[in-house]
Design a protein around this motif. Structure first.
Motif, mmCIF file in Angstrom:
data_model
loop_
_atom_site.group_PDB
_atom_site.id
_atom_site.type_symbol
_atom_site.label_atom_id
_atom_site.label_comp_id
_atom_site.label_asym_id
_atom_site.label_seq_id
_atom_site.Cartn_x
_atom_site.Cartn_y
_atom_site.Cartn_z
ATOM 1 N N ALA A 194 0.842 -1.202 0.000
ATOM 2 C CA ALA A 194 0.000 0.000 0.000
ATOM 3 C C ALA A 194 0.874 1.248 0.000
ATOM 4 O O ALA A 194 0.590 2.234 -0.689
ATOM 5 C CB ALA A 194 -0.920 -0.016 1.208
ATOM 6 N N GLU A 195 1.980 1.172 0.739
ATOM 7 C CA GLU A 195 2.881 2.315 0.806
ATOM 8 C C GLU A 195 3.574 2.522 -0.547
ATOM 9 O O GLU A 195 3.748 3.645 -1.008
ATOM 10 C CB GLU A 195 3.917 2.028 1.897
ATOM 11 N N ARG A 196 3.941 1.409 -1.185
ATOM 12 C CA ARG A 196 4.662 1.519 -2.448
ATOM 13 C C ARG A 196 3.756 1.877 -3.620
ATOM 14 O O ARG A 196 4.143 2.629 -4.510
ATOM 15 C CB ARG A 196 5.367 0.203 -2.789
ATOM 16 N N LEU A 197 2.567 1.311 -3.640
ATOM 17 C CA LEU A 197 1.700 1.472 -4.815
ATOM 18 C C LEU A 197 0.644 2.552 -4.633
ATOM 19 O O LEU A 197 -0.048 2.909 -5.581
ATOM 20 C CB LEU A 197 1.021 0.132 -5.156
ATOM 21 N N GLY A 198 0.518 3.066 -3.420
ATOM 22 C CA GLY A 198 -0.436 4.147 -3.170
ATOM 23 C C GLY A 198 -1.851 3.763 -3.543
ATOM 24 O O GLY A 198 -2.318 2.671 -3.207
ATOM 25 N N ALA A 199 -2.510 4.646 -4.289
ATOM 26 C CA ALA A 199 -3.928 4.458 -4.604
ATOM 27 C C ALA A 199 -4.172 3.233 -5.484
ATOM 28 O O ALA A 199 -5.289 2.723 -5.574
ATOM 29 C CB ALA A 199 -4.476 5.696 -5.289
ATOM 30 N N GLN A 200 -3.118 2.751 -6.129
ATOM 31 C CA GLN A 200 -3.259 1.557 -6.977
ATOM 32 C C GLN A 200 -3.535 0.302 -6.160
ATOM 33 O O GLN A 200 -4.002 -0.694 -6.680
ATOM 34 C CB GLN A 200 -1.959 1.334 -7.754
ATOM 35 N N TYR A 201 -3.184 0.355 -4.869
ATOM 36 C CA TYR A 201 -3.304 -0.842 -4.051
ATOM 37 C C TYR A 201 -4.669 -0.955 -3.388
ATOM 38 O O TYR A 201 -5.144 -0.018 -2.757
ATOM 39 C CB TYR A 201 -2.205 -0.914 -2.987
ATOM 40 N N GLU A 202 -5.283 -2.104 -3.539
ATOM 41 C CA GLU A 202 -6.511 -2.431 -2.809
ATOM 42 C C GLU A 202 -6.211 -3.649 -1.968
ATOM 43 O O GLU A 202 -5.643 -4.608 -2.466
ATOM 44 C CB GLU A 202 -7.633 -2.781 -3.792
ATOM 45 N N ARG A 203 -6.632 -3.614 -0.724
ATOM 46 C CA ARG A 203 -6.290 -4.726 0.171
ATOM 47 C C ARG A 203 -6.988 -6.017 -0.223
ATOM 48 O O ARG A 203 -8.152 -6.013 -0.625
ATOM 49 C CB ARG A 203 -6.638 -4.373 1.610
ATOM 50 N N SER A 204 -6.251 -7.101 -0.087
ATOM 51 C CA SER A 204 -6.798 -8.439 -0.285
ATOM 52 C C SER A 204 -7.239 -8.963 1.091
ATOM 53 O O SER A 204 -6.968 -8.340 2.110
ATOM 54 C CB SER A 204 -5.703 -9.330 -0.873
ATOM 55 N N ARG A 205 -7.939 -10.085 1.120
ATOM 56 C CA ARG A 205 -8.288 -10.749 2.373
ATOM 57 C C ARG A 205 -7.687 -12.151 2.348
ATOM 58 O O ARG A 205 -7.584 -12.765 1.296
ATOM 59 C CB ARG A 205 -9.806 -10.878 2.525
ATOM 60 N N VAL A 206 -7.290 -12.630 3.490
ATOM 61 C CA VAL A 206 -6.778 -13.992 3.589
ATOM 62 C C VAL A 206 -7.851 -14.856 4.247
ATOM 63 O O VAL A 206 -8.222 -14.624 5.396
ATOM 64 C CB VAL A 206 -5.454 -14.051 4.375
ATOM 65 N N GLU A 242 1.763 -15.524 -2.020
ATOM 66 C CA GLU A 242 0.358 -15.466 -2.473
ATOM 67 C C GLU A 242 -0.096 -14.012 -2.633
ATOM 68 O O GLU A 242 -0.796 -13.684 -3.598
ATOM 69 C CB GLU A 242 -0.557 -16.211 -1.496
ATOM 70 N N LEU A 243 0.307 -13.151 -1.707
ATOM 71 C CA LEU A 243 -0.055 -11.739 -1.846
ATOM 72 C C LEU A 243 0.683 -11.102 -3.029
ATOM 73 O O LEU A 243 0.202 -10.120 -3.599
ATOM 74 C CB LEU A 243 0.225 -10.985 -0.543
ATOM 75 N N GLY A 244 1.807 -11.689 -3.408
ATOM 76 C CA GLY A 244 2.508 -11.253 -4.618
ATOM 77 C C GLY A 244 1.634 -11.464 -5.854
ATOM 78 O O GLY A 244 1.624 -10.646 -6.780
#
Ligand SMILES: [Zn+2]
Length: 283
Positions: free
Chosen positions: A90-102, A160-162
């Motif tokens: 989230a820090e690296r990709l900013g607004a491009q990042y949306e959280r996943s769920r495990v 997996e988050l990759g």
């Protein structure tokens, strides 16, 4: 490894998955699988699912689970690592990042990518953007594949988050077009890139003072655990364990040497850009 438990990114389906009783939403894919299995085994496996009306309520919508303190600690760990990995992206990709769920499950589960069983191992489903994990996999990793240790487990989660990062950035689109299989395929390249992305997080997590700042922090020697894990689940090794032979045309994740090299590239550089060329440079 030093870490703090956090279940903010966890979807705990352990009490609702598997064949423990209660109605399981099996979906059409699961329906067909069960139909085939029933046909092959001569048993009506649908009877094991329960119908919902007469099923015992020891599991099900209450989400009540029969668990041990060790398993709960493991769930905290998976959550804490997932949060840390996702905070970094989230820090690296900013607004491009949306959280996943495990999603934690037991035995089997219905994902948007179909019906899955624990034997498949942890996986990422691009359709619902979630990671699926049966905590029992970590026992396998330790006992069967000879890769114990918390950072070995963290590496699997970060891998997996990759795949989630690849999905968000559209990096997996090329693999969908590629019909090739085996060593030179785009899907193997994607797997190696996910290993490299896991290494990028490993690099971030190895910085001093991180735990004090509320993050996961690696101890000296932790990286070796992940390298052992990457080597333990290389296609050549798994094939050799299963069949005694190595068949590069059936590779799905890359050889042990390639997986170690990709992970190390991310771990040493800490730069996701070092991961873009993983396909081109490893062969
Ligand atoms: Zn993968």
């Amino acid at each position: 490894m030093r870490w703090t438990g956090d279940r903010g990114d966890i979807e705990d389906m352990r009490g609702r998955s598997g064949f423990g009783g209660g109605a399981v939403p099996i979906g059409i894919g699961g329906f067909i699988v069960l139909l085939l299995l029933s046909w092959v085994s001569g048993t009506n496996l649908f009877s094991l699912l329960g119908t919902g009306s007469d099923a015992p309520s020891n599991v099900g919508t209450s989400g009540q689970i029969d668990s041990s303190p060790a398993e709960e600690k493991m769930a905290d760990f998976v959550g804490g690592v997932s949060k840390d990995v996702q905070d970094m992206w989230a820090e690296r990709l900013g607004a491009q990042y949306e959280r996943s769920r495990v999603v934690l499950f037991r035995d089997s589960i219905q994902s948007a990518c179909g019906y899955a069983q624990s034997a498949t191992g942890p996986f990422y489903c691009p359709a619902d953007r979630k990671v699926y994990l049966d905590l029992g996999f970590f026992d396998e990793l330790s006992r069967r594949f000879g890769a114990p240790g918390d950072f070995a487990q963290a590496y699997v989660i970060a891998h997996e988050l990759g795949h989630h990062v690849q999905n968000l950035l559209g990096l997996n689109a090329r693999a969908a077009q590629d019909r090739r299989t085996g060593e030179a395929s785009a899907s193997v390249a994607l797997e190696l890139q996910a290993d490299c992305f896991a290494g990028v997080w490993g690099h971030a997590a190895s910085q001093n003072g991180r735990f004090q700042a509320g993050h996961v922090e690696l101890d000296p020697g932790d990286a070796d655990e992940a390298i052992r894990a990457a080597g333990a689940i290389g296609d050549d090794r798994l094939q050799k364990m299963a069949t005694g032979h190595v068949m590069p045309d059936r590779f799905t994740h890359g050889s042990s040497a390639e997986r170690i090299a990709s992970f190390s590239r991310g771990m040493q550089s800490g730069d996701p850009r070092a991961c873009t060329s993983s396909a081109a440079t490893t062969r």
